[in-house]
Enzyme design. Structure first.
Site, mmCIF file in Angstrom:
data_model
loop_
_atom_site.group_PDB
_atom_site.id
_atom_site.type_symbol
_atom_site.label_atom_id
_atom_site.label_comp_id
_atom_site.label_asym_id
_atom_site.label_seq_id
_atom_site.Cartn_x
_atom_site.Cartn_y
_atom_site.Cartn_z
ATOM 1 N N LYS A 112 -44.816 58.326 19.304
ATOM 2 C CA LYS A 112 -45.591 59.373 18.626
ATOM 3 C C LYS A 112 -45.426 59.301 17.113
ATOM 4 O O LYS A 112 -46.307 59.720 16.375
ATOM 5 C CB LYS A 112 -45.139 60.749 19.090
ATOM 6 C CG LYS A 112 -45.160 60.947 20.580
ATOM 7 C CD LYS A 112 -46.554 61.018 21.111
ATOM 8 C CE LYS A 112 -46.560 61.239 22.605
ATOM 9 N NZ LYS A 112 -47.865 61.419 23.160
HETATM 10 C C1 LIG Z 1 -42.324 58.336 25.958
HETATM 11 C C2 LIG Z 1 -43.725 58.526 26.377
HETATM 12 N N1 LIG Z 1 -44.320 57.565 27.092
HETATM 13 C C3 LIG Z 1 -45.590 57.695 27.505
HETATM 14 C C4 LIG Z 1 -46.328 58.822 27.240
HETATM 15 C C5 LIG Z 1 -47.738 58.901 27.705
HETATM 16 O O1 LIG Z 1 -48.622 58.679 26.646
HETATM 17 P P1 LIG Z 1 -50.068 59.345 26.684
HETATM 18 O O2 LIG Z 1 -49.850 60.804 26.786
HETATM 19 O O3 LIG Z 1 -50.683 58.929 25.407
HETATM 20 O O4 LIG Z 1 -50.736 58.798 27.888
HETATM 21 C C6 LIG Z 1 -45.746 59.851 26.514
HETATM 22 C C7 LIG Z 1 -46.473 61.099 26.171
HETATM 23 O O5 LIG Z 1 -47.450 61.111 25.559
HETATM 24 C C8 LIG Z 1 -44.427 59.685 26.028
HETATM 25 O O6 LIG Z 1 -43.879 60.620 25.274
HETATM 26 N N1 LIG Z 2 -46.263 63.031 26.370
HETATM 27 C C1 LIG Z 2 -46.710 63.868 25.330
HETATM 28 C C2 LIG Z 2 -47.725 64.875 25.792
HETATM 29 C C3 LIG Z 2 -48.672 65.260 24.715
HETATM 30 O O1 LIG Z 2 -49.461 64.156 24.442
HETATM 31 P P1 LIG Z 2 -50.407 64.007 23.195
HETATM 32 O O2 LIG Z 2 -50.467 62.536 22.983
HETATM 33 O O3 LIG Z 2 -51.692 64.609 23.547
HETATM 34 O O4 LIG Z 2 -49.787 64.702 22.009
HETATM 35 C C4 LIG Z 2 -45.503 64.481 24.641
HETATM 36 O O5 LIG Z 2 -44.492 63.834 24.596
HETATM 37 O O6 LIG Z 2 -45.555 65.587 24.168
#
Ligand SMILES: Cc1ncc(COP(=O)(O)O)c(C=O)c1O
Ligand SMILES: N[C@@H](CCOP(=O)(O)O)C(=O)O
Length: 469
Positions: A112
């Site tokens: 993120k």
């Molecule tokens: C460590 C981790 N892996 C994978 C994901 C999944 O990614 P997305 O929500 O973009 O599918 C998340 C949350 O977003 C996450 O925090």
């Molecule tokens: N896995 C995410 C969930 C939120 O996802 P987002 O990509 O829409 O911000 C988290 O870790 O919060």
């Protein structure tokens, strides 16, 4: 470039307006009017450049006059200077032609940070240009929250309210959110699931009087800028492994569908991507959808990869919009069915279009933990449970062995020390800048799973109604 809503009933916006808007006013998600494309020679010319230089080229076609190269380039340099690895997102080969793309070298140890370090700077820039404040509301299953808090802490023009599901994130994740002392940061435990938190965030955006009064902005992947920033590393990794001269494939640990959607956007922009594999834990709504053709919400099951404990996968709406050939009316119909009955069945041609680009597989708890142990034993390499879900699926999914297979590693193992220790007997240590995290003082209110209570809390603590300093 203008941005249109997937639901077709909100005004089209320029990039900076979409950046601040978050959710479209019709409840939809903003997407670019068209996908810019790069010809093969342009993609080849990305080779040998630093991460921020590639980012400048990939992001440029999406932004507006607020972000000329003289603004965007130094912003990107500064954003990625906070990463602890000189390559920003390095690749590690763990098996012949199978690579792990390490996305966790940012300040909060998850992928993120890649987008959020840029988003914080972009929002601040636009708010300063407009002499405006914003109230950021976000939902997190663990990682978006800490990345957003880190990116916005101490910023004069923004207050950040992050909703997380009480008791359903790891202790490290929780403390990364709750121990930040800055007055503009509010990490709120909600007595519900991540899906509840996300629904409350969307409801706050759909409550227009509240939204306007508080000048709400969003940092979840409802914000298109998040997706664009994530497109960059698909290009960086693809080019490093031979694109555009040969195709590559990606396996992506998936929950809210933002990350794998960024891979799809990279493909639409011209990166030769042979397959995009959606990897889920036992919360496998997307795997079931691709398999059965029915998107059907069931209860969330807690797992050792808590950030993916998600059923309502927000960005799937953007993919559906494309698969429906941008028929906003048809999309509204599916979303209405979802709201009414918790399920919908995409038309056969849309499903076929999705299956043409995507595979899907799931890993259960035993498979996830066994994969952490096996990768440690066989490669001397420690992965977190989210990455393990993807490695497990990558090992089992049908795949052309001549095509490099890139598994996205979305979190540092030290964010999930209990699960990693359970899997392989080793407890990963936090990096030096977080070494005292467990001793820091926490500050986090707990609120009921109730929109009115959450709105009241946000309204009481947000400064957005005051004039900007
Ligand atoms: C460590 C981790 N892996 C994978 C994901 C999944 O990614 P997305 O929500 O973009 O599918 C998340 C949350 O977003 C996450 O925090
Ligand atoms: N896995 C995410 C969930 C939120 O996802 P987002 O990509 O829409 O911000 C988290 O870790 O919060």
């Amino acid at each position: 470039m203008r941005y249109i809503s997937t639901r077709g009933e909100a005004p089209a916006l320029a990039f900076s307006d979409a950046l601040l808007a978050g959710l479209a006013r019709d409840g939809g998600l903003y997407v670019p009017e068209l996908f810019p494309t790069f010809a093969a020679p342009e993609i080849a010319r990305l080779a040998g450049h630093s991460y921020d230089e590639v980012a400048a080229r990939v992001i440029a076609p999406f932004v507006d006059a607020s972000f000329p190269p003289a603004v965007l380039k130094p912003m990107l340099k500064e954003a990625y200077a906070s990463f602890r690895h000189p390559s920003t997102t390095p690749l590690v080969e763990i098996a012949p032609n199978r690579f792990v793309l390490e996305l966790f070298h940012g300040p909060t140890l998850a992928f993120k940070d890649v987008a959020m370090q840029l988003l914080g700077r972009m929002m601040d820039h636009v708010l300063t240009e407009r002499d405006q404040r914003a109230t950021i509301v976000g939902a997190t299953s663990g990682d978006t929250g800490s990345a957003a808090i880190e990116a916005f802490r101490g910023r004069a023009r923004t207050d950040v309210f992050i909703l997380y599901p009480a008791g359903r994130v790891s202790e490290v994740q929780r403390r990364q959110m709750t121990t930040v002392p800055d007055a503009n940061v509010h990490a709120i435990a909600v007595e519900g699931t991540f899906d509840d938190c996300q629904a409350h965030v969307k409801a706050m955006f759909n409550h227009h009087a509240f939204r306007d009064r508080l000048q709400l902005a969003g940092v979840n992947s409802i914000n298109w800028a998040r997706i664009v920033a994530q497109v960059v590393y698909y290009f960086v990794a693809g080019v490093a492994l031979g694109a555009p001269h040969r195709p590559v494939s990606f396996v992506v640990p998936t929950g809210n569908f933002g990350d794998v959607l960024a891979g799809y956007v990279a493909k639409r922009m011209g990166l030769p991507v042979s397959r995009l594999t959606i990897a889920t834990n036992v919360n496998d709504i997307l795997v079931r959808t691709l398999g059965t053709g029915r998107y059907e919400v069931t209860g969330v099951v807690p797992s050792s990869s808590p950030s993916m404990d998600i059923q309502v996968s927000s960005n799937f709406e953007r993919l559906l919009f494309e698969a429906l050939e941008r028929d906003a009316g048809a999309l509204r119909g599916l979303m209405a069915a979802l709201a009414q009955s918790g399920a919908f069945s995409p038309p056969a041609r849309a499903l076929e279009a999705i299956r043409a680009d995507f595979d899907a597989g799931r890993a259960d708890e035993a498979e996830t933990l066994a994969t952490i142990a096996a990768v440690r034993r066989d490669c001397g390499y420690l992965i977190d449970p989210h990455t393990a879900v993807a490695v497990s699926v990558a090992e089992r999914i049908a795949h052309d062995p001549h095509v490099p297979q890139i598994v996205l590693s979305t979190a540092h193992p030290a964010k999930f020390p209990d699960a990693v220790e359970r899997a392989c007997g080793e407890r990963p240590a936090l990096p030096a800048h977080l070494a005292d995290l467990m001793g820091r003082e926490e500050r986090t209110p707990t609120l009921p799973n109730d929109l009115a209570a959450i709105e009241a809390y946000v309204a009481r603590h947000a400064r957005a109604a005051e004039p900007a300093a």
